[in-house]
Scaffold this motif. Structure first.
Motif, short mmCIF file in Angstrom:
data_model
loop_
_atom_site.label_atom_id
_atom_site.label_comp_id
_atom_site.label_asym_id
_atom_site.label_seq_id
_atom_site.Cartn_x
_atom_site.Cartn_y
_atom_site.Cartn_z
N GLY A 48 1.17 -4.28 89.47
CA GLY A 48 1.82 -4.92 88.25
C GLY A 48 3.01 -5.63 88.52
N PHE A 49 3.56 -6.26 87.69
CA PHE A 49 4.83 -7.10 87.85
C PHE A 49 5.82 -6.17 88.06
N ILE A 50 7.04 -6.19 88.73
CA ILE A 50 8.22 -5.65 88.66
C ILE A 50 9.31 -6.79 88.73
N PRO A 51 10.27 -6.40 88.08
CA PRO A 51 11.45 -7.51 88.18
C PRO A 51 12.23 -7.47 89.67
N ALA A 52 13.17 -8.44 89.90
CA ALA A 52 13.70 -8.49 91.28
C ALA A 52 14.34 -7.30 91.69
N SER A 53 15.11 -6.71 90.84
CA SER A 53 15.86 -5.34 90.95
C SER A 53 15.17 -4.35 91.56
N GLN A 54 13.86 -4.10 90.96
CA GLN A 54 12.82 -3.24 91.44
C GLN A 54 12.24 -3.35 92.76
N MET A 55 12.07 -4.61 92.86
CA MET A 55 11.52 -5.08 94.24
C MET A 55 12.38 -4.82 95.38
N LEU A 56 13.81 -4.99 95.02
CA LEU A 56 14.87 -4.64 95.99
C LEU A 56 14.90 -3.24 96.52
N GLN A 57 14.59 -2.52 95.23
CA GLN A 57 14.64 -1.07 95.70
C GLN A 57 13.46 -0.43 96.42
N GLU A 58 12.27 -1.35 96.27
CA GLU A 58 11.17 -0.74 96.91
C GLU A 58 11.12 -1.22 98.34
N MET A 59 11.77 -2.63 98.48
CA MET A 59 12.07 -2.96 99.99
C MET A 59 12.93 -2.06 100.75
N ASN A 60 14.03 -1.39 99.98
CA ASN A 60 15.06 -0.69 100.78
C ASN A 60 14.30 0.67 101.09
N LYS A 61 13.37 1.15 100.32
CA LYS A 61 12.73 2.39 100.58
C LYS A 61 11.81 2.26 101.90
N VAL A 62 11.31 1.12 102.25
CA VAL A 62 10.51 1.09 103.49
C VAL A 62 10.97 -0.02 104.67
N LYS A 63 12.17 -0.71 104.22
CA LYS A 63 12.53 -1.68 105.12
C LYS A 63 12.86 -1.13 106.62
N PRO A 64 12.35 -2.13 107.46
CA PRO A 64 12.45 -1.74 108.97
C PRO A 64 13.89 -1.50 109.15
N THR A 65 14.30 -0.73 110.25
CA THR A 65 15.64 -0.58 110.70
C THR A 65 15.61 -0.76 112.07
N GLY A 66 16.73 -0.98 112.84
CA GLY A 66 16.95 -0.98 114.28
C GLY A 66 16.10 -1.59 115.12
#
Length: 72
Positions: A48-66
């Motif tokens: 489903g559609f999610i606003p940009a702010s929620q998309m950013l939260q989702e990306m921060n949960k799984v974003k690659p690091t290091g």
């Protein structure tokens, strides 16, 4: 948001033109955001559609690091 998004490889699929890829990832509704790790394993799914702010939260949960972050 843009800096976070740069840490991902984004792929947009047109499900009306490509039925193989949505089937492979069990996409049953549009839009569906599927996040895969470097091995191709699903680590997140949002339907489903999610606003940009929620998309950013989702990306921060799984974003690659290091060192595991893929560079382009």
């Amino acid at each position: 948001m843009i800096e976070t998004a740069k840490k991902f490889v984004m792929v947009k699929i047109d499900a009306e033109k490509d039925s193989v890829t949505p089937t492979k990832y069990n996409v049953e509704a549009v839009p569906t955001l599927v996040v895969l790790n470097a091995s191709g394993k699903q680590i997140s799914r949002t339907v489903g559609f999610i606003p940009a702010s929620q998309m950013l939260q989702e990306m921060n949960k799984v974003k690659p690091t290091g060192k595991s972050a893929r560079r382009r």
